[in-house]
Design a protein around this motif. Structure first.
Motif, PDB file in Angstrom:
ATOM      1  N   TRP A  51      32.294  23.432  46.380  1.00  0.00           N
ATOM      2  CA  TRP A  51      33.507  24.167  46.018  1.00  0.00           C
ATOM      3  C   TRP A  51      33.280  25.676  46.153  1.00  0.00           C
ATOM      4  O   TRP A  51      32.196  26.180  45.906  1.00  0.00           O
ATOM      5  N   ARG A  52      34.331  26.385  46.547  1.00  0.00           N
ATOM      6  CA  ARG A  52      34.301  27.839  46.630  1.00  0.00           C
ATOM      7  C   ARG A  52      35.526  28.416  45.934  1.00  0.00           C
ATOM      8  O   ARG A  52      36.572  27.770  45.856  1.00  0.00           O
ATOM      9  N   LEU A  53      35.384  29.634  45.459  1.00  0.00           N
ATOM     10  CA  LEU A  53      36.489  30.374  44.870  1.00  0.00           C
ATOM     11  C   LEU A  53      36.740  31.617  45.705  1.00  0.00           C
ATOM     12  O   LEU A  53      35.847  32.464  45.838  1.00  0.00           O
ATOM     13  N   LEU A  58      30.609  29.463  43.611  1.00  0.00           N
ATOM     14  CA  LEU A  58      30.956  29.616  42.203  1.00  0.00           C
ATOM     15  C   LEU A  58      29.788  30.197  41.442  1.00  0.00           C
ATOM     16  O   LEU A  58      28.681  29.643  41.457  1.00  0.00           O
ATOM     17  N   HIS A  62      30.215  25.437  35.611  1.00  0.00           N
ATOM     18  CA  HIS A  62      31.197  24.428  36.001  1.00  0.00           C
ATOM     19  C   HIS A  62      30.508  23.075  36.087  1.00  0.00           C
ATOM     20  O   HIS A  62      29.276  22.991  36.066  1.00  0.00           O
ATOM     21  N   GLU A  81      41.982  31.024  44.540  1.00  0.00           N
ATOM     22  CA  GLU A  81      42.085  29.886  45.445  1.00  0.00           C
ATOM     23  C   GLU A  81      40.757  29.130  45.490  1.00  0.00           C
ATOM     24  O   GLU A  81      39.738  29.657  45.960  1.00  0.00           O
ATOM     25  N   TYR A  82      40.775  27.887  45.026  1.00  0.00           N
ATOM     26  CA  TYR A  82      39.611  27.014  45.081  1.00  0.00           C
ATOM     27  C   TYR A  82      39.719  26.130  46.326  1.00  0.00           C
ATOM     28  O   TYR A  82      40.766  25.543  46.593  1.00  0.00           O
ATOM     29  N   SER A  83      38.640  26.032  47.058  1.00  0.00           N
ATOM     30  CA  SER A  83      38.614  25.192  48.257  1.00  0.00           C
ATOM     31  C   SER A  83      37.378  24.304  48.229  1.00  0.00           C
ATOM     32  O   SER A  83      36.316  24.702  47.735  1.00  0.00           O
ATOM     33  N   CYS A  84      37.540  23.085  48.732  1.00  0.00           N
ATOM     34  CA  CYS A  84      36.408  22.164  48.805  1.00  0.00           C
ATOM     35  C   CYS A  84      35.984  22.009  50.271  1.00  0.00           C
ATOM     36  O   CYS A  84      36.831  21.969  51.172  1.00  0.00           O
ATOM     37  N   SER A  93      42.617  22.951  49.535  1.00  0.00           N
ATOM     38  CA  SER A  93      42.514  24.095  48.625  1.00  0.00           C
ATOM     39  C   SER A  93      43.605  24.011  47.577  1.00  0.00           C
ATOM     40  O   SER A  93      44.678  23.426  47.807  1.00  0.00           O
TER      41      SER A  93
END
Length: 301
Positions: A51-53, A58, A62, A81-84, A93
C-alpha cells in the motif's frame, strides 16, 4: 463490519467538472465516532499487495490483513489517496477523506437555489473559497450515497466566480405540491476534506420569477394604465399561473418615489419599473425591470 472499525461512506463515479476539479473515483469518509478505518484493494487475486499513500510508502503504524489495510488513530496526515500495488502495477486506489458537517442554515450561506417557474428545472449557485470542487444530486438515492445517484456538475462559473448548476426535477406543475425536494451537495477541498450535506425544501419555497416586461402605458382618465407581461420563462398558461406585479414610479414634480400593486398609476410620473411574484405562495419578488421613461405623450420608452 467489526464494531471497532469505522463506519464509512463509500461512493463511486469518476467525473470531471469542466476543468474545475476532479472528483475521486472512490472515496471513504471518516466519521466522528471512531478513529479506525479499513481500506480494501480491488483485485480478484489473493496474492500479497503493498500500500502507498499519495504515491509514497506508509510511514505510520498500520496493519494489513491479506488485501485489506487497517488504520488506527486516523488524523490529518493520514488523509489522502491510498493505492494498492503488486509487482509495480497499481491495482486500485481509494481516497480517505475527512467529512465536514454543515447545518441546513450554514449550507444556505454557500448554496443558493431558485426556480424561474414551476416547470421542470431550477438553478443553484455555490460559493465557497475552499470547497470548490462541487456536485449536486437530487433525490433519496443521492442523500443515501447510492451509486445510482445522477450527479450534476457545474455548467459554468458566473462573473463573480460562483459555480452555476441547472437541476431537473419531475414534479407536476399543475398538481398540489406535497413532495419535499432533497438536494445533496458534495464539495471537496484540496486538504482531503469533503463537505456533504442535504438540503430539504419545497419547490414553491425557491420560486423567484424573472423580471417582467412593461409593454405600454396608456392614458385612462386621470391615471396611467400600465400593461405588464409576465417574463417569457414563467409557467403557462398565465391565467392559471398568475403573477402579482408591483410598480415603482418617480413623480415628475418632486422626484418622490411611490409603489403600487395596481396597474393604474398617476399620470405625473417621469419613469417607472416593475417586479413580480407568485401571490398564491407569496414567493420571492423578482428583480426589478429596467427603468422606463414616461414621455410627455404618456408613453413608456
Amino acid at each position: 463490519m467489526d464494531r471497532g472499525l469505522l463506519l464509512v461512506l463509500l461512493l463511486t463515479t469518476l467525473t470531471r467538472s469542466h476543468a474545475l476539479g476532479v472528483f475521486p473515483k472512490k472515496y471513504v469518509v471518516t466519521q466522528n465516532d471512531s478513529s479506525h478505518v479499513k481500506l480494501r484493494c480491488d483485485t480478484t487475486s489473493r496474492d500479497p499487495v503493498t500500500w502507498r499513500l499519495n504515491g509514497a510508502g506508509l510511514d505510520f503504524a498500520h496493519h494489513q490483513e491479506q488485501l485489506d489495510l487497517l488504520l488506527e488513530d486516523v488524523d490529518q496526515p493520514m488523509l489522502g489517496e491510498y493505492s494498492c500495488w503488486r509487482n509495480g502495477v497499481q491495482l486500485s486506489s481509494t481516497h480517505l477523506l475527512e467529512e465536514t458537517e454543515a447545518s441546513d442554515e450554514l449550507l444556505k450561506s454557500f448554496l443558493r437555489c431558485w426556480a424561474k417557474s414551476y416547470d421542470c428545472q431550477f438553478s443553484c449557485e455555490w460559493n465557497h473559497p475552499v470547497y470548490s470542487t462541487v456536485r449536486l444530486g437530487l433525490g433519496s438515492n443521492c442523500s443515501q450515497g447510492l451509486t445510482s445517484c445522477q450527479w450534476v456538475q457545474s455548467s459554468h462559473r458566473t462573473p463573480k466566480g460562483k459555480l452555476h448548476f441547472d437541476i431537473s426535477h419531475q414534479l407536476a406543475p399543475f398538481a398540489e405540491e406535497t413532495d419535499v425536494l432533497a438536494l445533496t451537495v458534495e464539495a471537496f477541498a484540496d486538504h482531503y476534506s469533503v463537505l456533504r450535506s442535504t438540503r430539504h425544501f419545497f419547490l414553491r419555497d425557491i420560486v423567484q420569477p424573472d423580471s417582467p416586461d412593461i409593454v405600454k402605458c396608456e392614458e385612462e382618465g386621470k391615471a396611467l394604465n400600465v400593461t405588464i407581461d409576465p417574463p417569457s420563462s414563467w409557467s403557462r398558461p398565465h391565467s392559471f399561473f398568475r403573477l402579482e406585479h408591483e410598480i415603482e414610479y418617480v413623480s415628475r414634480d418632486d422626484g418622490e418615489h411611490g409603489t403600487t400593486t395596481s396597474i393604474l398609476i398617476p399620470q405625473e410620473v417621469s419613469r417607472l419599473r416593475v417586479r413580480s411574484r407568485d401571490p398564491l405562495v407569496m414567493s420571492r419578488w423578482s428583480h426589478w425591470s429596467k427603468w422606463k421613461n414616461v414621455t410627455d405623450a404618456l408613453s413608456c420608452v
